[in-house]
Scaffold this active site. Structure first.
Site, short mmCIF file in Angstrom:
data_model
loop_
_atom_site.label_atom_id
_atom_site.label_comp_id
_atom_site.label_asym_id
_atom_site.label_seq_id
_atom_site.Cartn_x
_atom_site.Cartn_y
_atom_site.Cartn_z
N CYS A 153 1.43 -1.23 -0.42
CA CYS A 153 0.24 0.36 0.25
C CYS A 153 1.05 1.62 0.18
O CYS A 153 2.10 1.44 0.08
CB CYS A 153 -0.59 0.66 1.75
SG CYS A 153 -1.83 -1.16 1.39
N ARG A 182 1.34 1.50 -5.39
CA ARG A 182 1.66 0.07 -4.90
C ARG A 182 0.62 -0.74 -4.59
O ARG A 182 0.55 -1.07 -3.50
CB ARG A 182 2.03 1.04 -3.56
CG ARG A 182 3.75 2.21 -3.80
CD ARG A 182 3.52 2.82 -2.60
NE ARG A 182 4.62 1.87 -1.81
CZ ARG A 182 5.48 1.56 -1.52
NH1 ARG A 182 6.80 1.79 -2.21
NH2 ARG A 182 5.99 0.41 -0.88
N TRP A 215 -3.82 -1.90 -1.40
CA TRP A 215 -3.58 -2.95 -2.38
C TRP A 215 -3.83 -4.40 -1.44
O TRP A 215 -3.30 -4.24 -0.28
CB TRP A 215 -2.53 -3.08 -2.74
CG TRP A 215 -2.41 -4.73 -3.72
CD1 TRP A 215 -3.01 -4.43 -5.19
CD2 TRP A 215 -1.69 -5.96 -3.05
NE1 TRP A 215 -2.18 -5.85 -5.74
CE2 TRP A 215 -2.06 -6.58 -4.84
CE3 TRP A 215 -1.06 -6.72 -1.73
CZ2 TRP A 215 -1.71 -8.19 -4.02
CZ3 TRP A 215 -1.09 -8.19 -1.80
CH2 TRP A 215 -0.86 -8.22 -3.18
N ASN A 237 1.22 -0.05 6.00
CA ASN A 237 1.57 -0.50 5.09
C ASN A 237 2.57 -2.05 5.06
O ASN A 237 3.61 -1.62 5.81
CB ASN A 237 2.49 0.15 3.61
CG ASN A 237 3.37 -0.77 3.00
OD1 ASN A 237 3.03 -1.37 2.53
ND2 ASN A 237 5.07 -0.03 2.58
N GLY A 238 2.34 -2.94 4.94
CA GLY A 238 3.19 -3.75 5.13
C GLY A 238 2.28 -4.94 5.82
O GLY A 238 0.89 -5.12 5.66
N GLU A 252 9.24 -13.04 -20.61
CA GLU A 252 8.66 -11.95 -20.22
C GLU A 252 7.94 -11.24 -21.27
O GLU A 252 6.32 -10.82 -21.13
CB GLU A 252 9.81 -10.83 -20.77
CG GLU A 252 9.70 -9.78 -20.04
CD GLU A 252 9.35 -9.03 -18.76
OE1 GLU A 252 9.60 -10.73 -17.98
OE2 GLU A 252 9.37 -8.12 -18.41
N LYS A 302 4.43 -9.63 -20.03
CA LYS A 302 3.98 -8.71 -20.11
C LYS A 302 2.27 -8.57 -20.58
O LYS A 302 1.12 -8.23 -19.79
CB LYS A 302 4.34 -8.15 -20.76
CG LYS A 302 6.12 -7.80 -21.03
CD LYS A 302 5.89 -6.08 -19.76
CE LYS A 302 6.09 -6.84 -18.43
NZ LYS A 302 7.08 -6.81 -17.30
N GLU A 318 -0.51 -10.28 -17.82
CA GLU A 318 -0.85 -9.19 -16.28
C GLU A 318 -1.51 -7.76 -16.80
O GLU A 318 -2.56 -7.00 -16.16
CB GLU A 318 0.73 -8.48 -15.45
CG GLU A 318 1.53 -7.62 -16.95
CD GLU A 318 2.93 -7.06 -15.77
OE1 GLU A 318 2.71 -7.22 -14.85
OE2 GLU A 318 4.29 -7.71 -16.79
N HIS A 376 6.80 -31.53 -27.49
CA HIS A 376 6.53 -32.32 -25.93
C HIS A 376 4.90 -32.25 -24.83
O HIS A 376 5.68 -32.70 -23.42
CB HIS A 376 7.83 -31.82 -24.96
CG HIS A 376 8.86 -32.75 -25.26
ND1 HIS A 376 9.00 -34.19 -25.82
CD2 HIS A 376 9.84 -31.91 -26.11
CE1 HIS A 376 10.42 -34.15 -26.44
NE2 HIS A 376 10.67 -33.17 -26.60
N LYS A 403 2.55 -2.29 -7.51
CA LYS A 403 4.30 -2.84 -8.18
C LYS A 403 4.99 -3.41 -7.87
O LYS A 403 5.74 -3.36 -7.92
CB LYS A 403 4.26 -0.41 -8.51
CG LYS A 403 5.77 -0.36 -9.19
CD LYS A 403 5.58 -1.04 -10.76
CE LYS A 403 7.27 -0.76 -11.28
NZ LYS A 403 7.51 -1.36 -12.52
C1 F6R Z 1 6.12 -7.15 -13.96
C2 F6R Z 1 6.30 -7.32 -12.67
C3 F6R Z 1 6.77 -7.95 -11.97
C4 F6R Z 1 8.24 -7.24 -10.91
C5 F6R Z 1 8.48 -8.08 -9.59
C6 F6R Z 1 9.57 -8.03 -8.61
O1 F6R Z 1 5.63 -6.40 -14.88
O2 F6R Z 1 6.90 -5.92 -12.76
O3 F6R Z 1 6.96 -9.08 -12.50
O4 F6R Z 1 9.34 -7.25 -11.86
O5 F6R Z 1 7.12 -8.38 -9.27
O6 F6R Z 1 9.59 -7.04 -8.91
P1 F6R Z 1 11.44 -5.56 -8.53
O7 F6R Z 1 11.60 -5.96 -9.49
O8 F6R Z 1 11.10 -4.71 -8.26
O9 F6R Z 1 11.86 -6.95 -7.54
#
Ligand code: F6R
Length: 620
Positions: free
Chosen positions: A2, A30, A77, A101-102, A493, A497, A500, A516, A615
């Protein structure tokens, strides 16, 4: 996960409500399922909470003409309890109001004790027990607010950054941190003082920041900040303000603004050439790469390592997977990559000569942080953080560090952080290769690295073609991504992308693995995206494409210009520039970022704030 903000201003001077709301907007990345604000006005709390975005809360604040010189605010969140008005912060217990937050791990026990003592809970959150506990210490034990917060923190197990106000004492905010980030902002010209989960929320008011450490508790008044921590010997609080310096944040407020872009993700994709230039600045003018770019002790440490273990989550883990290929093929050092949340709970074989590399955009990812601590607890103290946030917990936990200079990444889907991580990891590979006396062509590889921003700009020029493909994707429910070797992590990746932000189910496979199992999924409704660089595996990859074509699958191929892939009825082709050698993954990920972005745009999803995500994942 959060975001919290707190502000206190001089009486005749200001109204903190717009400051708190502006701060929340910057922290929305966040968490964004609900938001709330509480201020003290006429010796009472005025609190507004709502499900949804900060913009909705802002409207409610305007309608109710909320004003005050002191307040706290939160964007959520959800962890404990669904997103609802009751579960939204701030939480109140009599005279006390808290944002948090936590995650409090022992909240059930605390809640039970407080219920037994007669406290009535209005929400399902772990945070409400913090409010009641402070209230308990205030009233039953007659403690001052600072001492009551300190006593409460002693009882809490888990992660928290909190801000607390008392309606009978509207001259002070108390904040505290343990394992969740918290930054103080020192106002200019006695304007007031501020606190937030991240500096971006405070730049509107000041660039003078104090980064609190775990265990710190601070008292903020309009004119003063005092910081306390528990003395190890006396166990009492002592004033440690002199130990926490003010740092001038180099972040410009414009760096966290959208500018002419429609979304932060789009802005951040297009910022990649600059982000790479900035990250490479550390080797500007050099003909080779000195180990010291990873820290003063790097030379000693890196010379003596026997293998590498990379720990990370999500996109950062994909960067690690690319690096594994580089480190093993160029530096010829064994390298493993492990998802941090798995490693931290696994019985692994420790090796004190293993270099532990933690990769993280935010530097606050709880699992990655815990994984480093776990690695160290096993006697592995050679640690390196590759991270985008200078004062983050992960940076502080590691002995060596490399700061990627991507600038603030706001869009939940990571883009420019990924490519700058790859650059950092390539530099690490070169340093390791040199430490092991491997014969490599430094000038050529450095030249390739320096040319990357120009090459990326060319790939970004494919935007319109990619957007057209994305429109064809928008009505699909599933997609497969294929790659081989160095580019298999790029396929992973690309799939991450797409899923998500567009919510299209996507999976990535090494192309050789298709037969396979996953080939059974292929039909006309399953788009198959292929990363096709002109490398030594290209012919094998082309054979895999034939397997898909023969089953009526529809191929979307991103190939190097010189890869000689032929367009057919079921094979669509976009050509990148010529093959870029070892650094090719950094170019090949760009079209996949754009594909996901435009697919999400076509589907009308919330690109920067996809559902259920946040994030920085500061909880387990
Ligand atoms: C995907 C994404 C997440 C972060 C993951 C790690 O687009 O952003 O998968 O890569 O949560 O986050 P960091 O890099 O901040 O440790």
């Amino acid at each position: 996960m959060c975001g919290i903000v707190a502000a206190i201003c001089n009486k005749n001077n200001a109204n903190v409500v717009p400051i708190l709301l502006e701060g929340l907007k910057k922290l929305e990345y966040r968490g964004y399922d609900s938001a709330g604000i509480a201020v003290i006005a006429n010796d009472d709390f005025s609190r507004i909470r709502s499900v949804g975005r900060v913009a909705k809360l802002e409207k409610q604040c305007q309608e109710q003409n909320l004003t005050s010189q002191i307040g706290i605010a939160h964007t959520r969140w959800a962890t404990h309890g669904i997103p609802s008005e009751n579960n939204a912060h701030p939480h109140i217990s009599e005279n006390i109001c808290v944002v948090h937050n936590g995650i409090i791990e022992n909240y059930e026990q605390i809640r039970q004790n407080l219920q037994n003592a007669g406290y009535v809970f209005q929400s399902e959150t772990d945070t409400e027990c913090i409010a009641h506990l402070i209230s308990f210490y205030r009233q039953q034990k007659n403690l001052a607010l600072l001492d009551a917060v300190f006593a409460t923190c002693q009882d809490l197990i888990g992660a928290f950054a909190i801000a607390v106000i008392d309606k009978n004492f509207p001259e002070e905010i108390i904040v505290a941190r343990q394992n969740s980030p918290l930054i103080l902002g020192c106002g200019n010209d006695n304007e007031g003082n501020f606190a937030a989960s991240d500096a971006s929320a405070l730049l509107q008011k000041t660039n003078k920041m104090i980064y609190l450490e775990n265990g710190d508790i601070a008292s903020l008044t309009a004119n003063n900040i005092e910081i306390f921590a528990q003395n190890i010997n006396s166990k009492l609080l002592e004033n440690i303000s002199h130990l926490r310096q003010i740092k001038i944040s180099e972040l410009s407020p414009a760096a966290v603004e959208l500018g002419n872009f429609r979304h932060f993700m789009q802005k951040e994709i297009f910022e990649q050439p600059d982000a790479l230039v900035n990250t490479l600045e550390i080797i500007s003018g050099c003909q080779n790469v000195q180990p010291q770019i990873f820290g003063v002790n790097a030379k000693n440490i890196l010379q003596n390592i026997s293998k590498v273990l990379i720990l990370a989550c999500g996109t950062s883990a994909h960067a690690g997977l690319v690096a594994r290929y580089w480190i093993e093929s160029i530096a010829q050092i064994p390298c493993q990559v492990e998802i941090a949340s798995e490693y931290r709970y696994r019985h692994s074989i420790a090796d004190e000569n293993q270099l532990i590399v933690a990769i993280s955009q935010s530097g606050e990812t709880a699992d990655t942080l815990a994984a480093i601590k776990h690695a160290k607890s096993l006697g592995q103290h050679k640690t390196l953080a590759i991270c985008n946030v200078a004062e983050s917990a992960i940076i502080r936990e590691c002995e060596l560090k490399f700061l990627t200079r991507a600038g603030p990444e706001i869009g939940v889907a990571s883009t420019k952080a990924f490519t700058t991580q790859l650059v950092a990891l390539f530099l690490l590979t070169l340093v390791l290769a040199a430490a092991k006396n491997k014969n490599i062509n430094f000038p050529k590889l450095l030249n390739d690295l320096r040319h990357l921003p120009v090459a990326i700009n060319k790939v970004l020029g494919l935007e319109t073609q990619i957007a057209e493909w994305a429109n064809q994707f928008a009505n699909k429910n599933n997609a497969l991504f294929l790659g081989r070797g160095l580019h298999y992590p790029i396929a992973l990746e690309g799939a991450l992308k797409l899923k998500e932000i567009s919510y299209i189910h996507a999976e990535a496979y090494p192309a050789g693995e298709l037969k396979h199992g996953p080939l059974a999924l292929v039909d006309a409704n399953m788009p198959v995206v292929v990363v096709a660089p002109n490398d030594e595996l290209l012919d094998k990859l082309k054979a895999n494409l034939k397997e898909v074509e023969a089953r009526g699958g529809e191929l979307y191929v991103f190939a190097d210009a010189n890869a000689d892939v032929k367009v057919s009825k079921n094979l669509h082709l976009i050509q990148l520039p010529e093959h870029y050698g070892e650094l090719s993954p950094i170019l090949h990920v760009i079209p996949l970022q754009l594909l996901a972005y435009y697919a999400a745009l076509a589907k009308g999803t919330d690109v920067d704030k996809p559902r259920n995500l946040a994030k920085s994942v500061t909880v387990e």
